[in-house]
Design a protein around this motif. Structure first.
Motif, mmCIF file in Angstrom:
data_model
loop_
_atom_site.group_PDB
_atom_site.id
_atom_site.type_symbol
_atom_site.label_atom_id
_atom_site.label_comp_id
_atom_site.label_asym_id
_atom_site.label_seq_id
_atom_site.Cartn_x
_atom_site.Cartn_y
_atom_site.Cartn_z
ATOM 1 N N CYS A 185 3.618 5.590 3.816
ATOM 2 C CA CYS A 185 2.800 6.800 3.868
ATOM 3 C C CYS A 185 3.732 8.004 3.801
ATOM 4 C CB CYS A 185 1.971 6.849 5.137
ATOM 5 S SG CYS A 185 0.835 5.444 5.331
ATOM 6 N N ALA A 186 3.602 8.792 2.742
ATOM 7 C CA ALA A 186 4.457 9.959 2.546
ATOM 8 C C ALA A 186 3.620 11.230 2.594
ATOM 9 C CB ALA A 186 5.183 9.864 1.200
ATOM 10 N N GLY A 187 4.185 12.278 3.173
ATOM 11 C CA GLY A 187 3.470 13.545 3.252
ATOM 12 C C GLY A 187 4.416 14.718 3.195
ATOM 13 N N SER B 88 -6.564 5.286 -5.962
ATOM 14 C CA SER B 88 -7.576 6.315 -5.745
ATOM 15 C C SER B 88 -6.875 7.669 -5.746
ATOM 16 C CB SER B 88 -8.311 6.092 -4.417
ATOM 17 O OG SER B 88 -7.425 6.255 -3.323
ATOM 18 N N GLY B 89 -7.609 8.702 -6.138
ATOM 19 C CA GLY B 89 -7.036 10.037 -6.181
ATOM 20 C C GLY B 89 -6.268 10.343 -7.448
ATOM 21 N N LEU B 90 -6.388 9.493 -8.458
ATOM 22 C CA LEU B 90 -5.683 9.700 -9.718
ATOM 23 C C LEU B 90 -6.702 10.076 -10.785
ATOM 24 C CD1 LEU B 90 -2.981 9.549 -11.252
ATOM 25 C CD2 LEU B 90 -3.461 7.134 -11.693
ATOM 26 N N ASP B 91 -6.710 11.354 -11.184
ATOM 27 C CA ASP B 91 -7.629 11.819 -12.210
ATOM 28 C C ASP B 91 -6.986 12.960 -12.998
ATOM 29 O OD1 ASP B 91 -7.797 14.094 -10.571
ATOM 30 O OD2 ASP B 91 -9.727 13.506 -9.713
ATOM 31 N N ASP B 92 -7.772 13.656 -13.809
ATOM 32 C CA ASP B 92 -7.203 14.697 -14.668
ATOM 33 C C ASP B 92 -6.852 15.973 -13.918
ATOM 34 O OD1 ASP B 92 -9.748 15.634 -14.165
ATOM 35 O OD2 ASP B 92 -10.346 15.795 -16.260
ATOM 36 N N TYR C 2 -2.459 20.232 -4.734
ATOM 37 C CA TYR C 2 -2.877 19.351 -3.647
ATOM 38 C C TYR C 2 -2.999 17.926 -4.185
ATOM 39 C CZ TYR C 2 -5.697 17.587 0.256
ATOM 40 O OH TYR C 2 -6.169 16.868 1.324
ATOM 41 N N ASP C 3 -2.308 17.002 -3.549
ATOM 42 C CA ASP C 3 -2.206 15.639 -4.071
ATOM 43 C C ASP C 3 -2.461 14.634 -2.959
ATOM 44 O OD1 ASP C 3 -1.655 13.357 -5.501
ATOM 45 O OD2 ASP C 3 0.444 13.841 -5.913
ATOM 46 N N VAL C 4 -3.565 13.901 -3.053
ATOM 47 C CA VAL C 4 -3.882 12.833 -2.107
ATOM 48 C C VAL C 4 -4.186 11.579 -2.915
ATOM 49 C CG1 VAL C 4 -5.537 11.971 -0.419
ATOM 50 C CG2 VAL C 4 -4.746 14.320 -0.277
ATOM 51 N N ARG C 5 -3.336 10.560 -2.748
ATOM 52 C CA ARG C 5 -3.507 9.320 -3.502
ATOM 53 C C ARG C 5 -3.274 8.112 -2.609
ATOM 54 N NH1 ARG C 5 0.861 9.413 -7.366
ATOM 55 N NH2 ARG C 5 1.497 11.450 -6.560
ATOM 56 N N MET C 6 -3.861 7.003 -3.033
ATOM 57 C CA MET C 6 -3.588 5.722 -2.397
ATOM 58 C C MET C 6 -3.460 4.674 -3.500
ATOM 59 S SD MET C 6 -5.814 3.424 0.325
ATOM 60 C CE MET C 6 -4.906 3.730 1.841
ATOM 61 N N GLU C 7 -2.342 3.965 -3.492
ATOM 62 C CA GLU C 7 -2.116 2.893 -4.453
ATOM 63 C C GLU C 7 -2.118 1.568 -3.704
ATOM 64 O OE1 GLU C 7 1.602 3.860 -6.221
ATOM 65 O OE2 GLU C 7 0.839 5.603 -7.311
ATOM 66 N N VAL D 140 0.867 -1.181 0.000
ATOM 67 C CA VAL D 140 0.000 0.000 0.000
ATOM 68 C C VAL D 140 0.902 1.228 0.000
ATOM 69 C CG1 VAL D 140 -1.802 1.284 1.202
ATOM 70 C CG2 VAL D 140 -1.776 -1.219 1.309
ATOM 71 N N ARG D 141 0.592 2.190 -0.851
ATOM 72 C CA ARG D 141 1.355 3.438 -0.883
ATOM 73 C C ARG D 141 0.377 4.610 -0.809
ATOM 74 N NH1 ARG D 141 3.931 -0.007 -4.646
ATOM 75 N NH2 ARG D 141 2.412 0.618 -6.240
ATOM 76 N N THR D 142 0.595 5.514 0.134
ATOM 77 C CA THR D 142 -0.257 6.692 0.225
ATOM 78 C C THR D 142 0.588 7.949 0.111
ATOM 79 O OG1 THR D 142 -0.194 7.111 2.626
ATOM 80 C CG2 THR D 142 -1.725 5.420 1.845
ATOM 81 N N MET D 143 -0.057 9.009 -0.366
ATOM 82 C CA MET D 143 0.599 10.309 -0.513
ATOM 83 C C MET D 143 -0.379 11.399 -0.108
ATOM 84 S SD MET D 143 2.720 12.705 -1.534
ATOM 85 C CE MET D 143 4.042 11.962 -2.479
ATOM 86 N N THR D 144 0.044 12.296 0.756
ATOM 87 C CA THR D 144 -0.709 13.497 1.078
ATOM 88 C C THR D 144 0.237 14.684 0.965
ATOM 89 O OG1 THR D 144 -2.263 12.375 2.561
ATOM 90 C CG2 THR D 144 -2.003 14.748 2.835
#
Length: 228
Positions: free
Chosen positions: A117-119, A142-146, A127-132, A38-42
């Motif tokens: 988990c990176a922030g 999630s959180g990956l769009d245009d 602003y970038d919030v994603r979860m892989e 699991v990889r998260t980014m905030t």
């Protein structure tokens, strides 16, 4: 909470985000197979005011606590150990407050899944919030769009976001609305509590363990922390 005989719903708005909810459903259904990573980014586009930072509790408690909640909520597993580090190489206010502007935590879950988990407070792109979520059968994000503020360096990669997200109120507007609606249903007795105090406490304990790990520069088992 129980002693006060009251209702407490914590504001972890990502639980109401459409993409996060779909990610959870896919993990819980087994569609990804055994989840291994699991990889998260905030990432905030700019630091909040110094007056806020001074009372925020630090990057792990104030910001990455949402990521820690997502790791538990999406996977259905508990964190057993953390290793965390951070950098205060950015604006001087972080060094003055003993805080960090950028941080990473490696979490080990009770089934062996690894999560990073990176922030950061200093993501000028937006602003970038994603979860892989990566499993043996498939992986999703999630959180990956245009509007995700990231550009590909590949010749045929997707173009940069034309209008990157500017902040959490814009990015999670629909989630906040759903969260409020859930609270109204809760107080009316028409639905369950989607995030009670015990759930929030579990995420906070992970943040506390990360602070200990960063300060002492070592892995920290969750069993080392006293009950809060």
């Amino acid at each position: 909470m129980a002693a006060a005989d009251g209702v407490l719903q914590l504001g972890f708005m990502r639980r109401f985000d459409a993409g996060c909810r779909t990610a959870r459903e896919l993990v819980r259904s087994g569609a990804l197979g055994r989840l291994h990573t699991v990889r998260t980014m905030t990432a905030d586009p700019a630091p909040p005011p110094a007056a806020y930072l001074a009372t925020s509790g630090g990057l792990y408690r104030d910001c990455l606590v949402h990521d820690f909640d997502m790791v538990r909520w999406v996977t259905g597993h508990e964190v057993t150990e953390v290793y965390a580090t951070g950098s205060d190489a950015g604006p001087p206010v972080f060094r003055e407050l003993g805080d960090v502007d950028t941080a990473v935590a490696v979490l080990t879950l009770d089934d062996g899944t690894l999560a990073t988990c990176a922030g950061t407070r200093c993501n000028g792109a937006g602003y970038d919030v994603r979860m892989e979520l990566a499993g043996e059968l498939d992986q999703v994000s999630s959180g990956l769009d245009d509007r995700t503020p990231i550009a590909s360096t590949e010749p045929h990669g997707p173009p940069p976001a034309g209008k990157p997200w500017t902040g959490f109120l814009e990015r999670f507007g629909p989630a906040y609305e759903a969260e409020l609606a859930a609270f109204v249903r809760l107080v009316r007795g028409e639905g369950p509590n989607p995030c009670d105090g015990r759930e929030a406490l579990a995420a906070l304990r992970i943040a506390e363990a990360c602070e200990v790990s960063r300060r002492e520069r070592r892995p920290v088992r969750m069993t080392e922390l006293p009950d809060l």
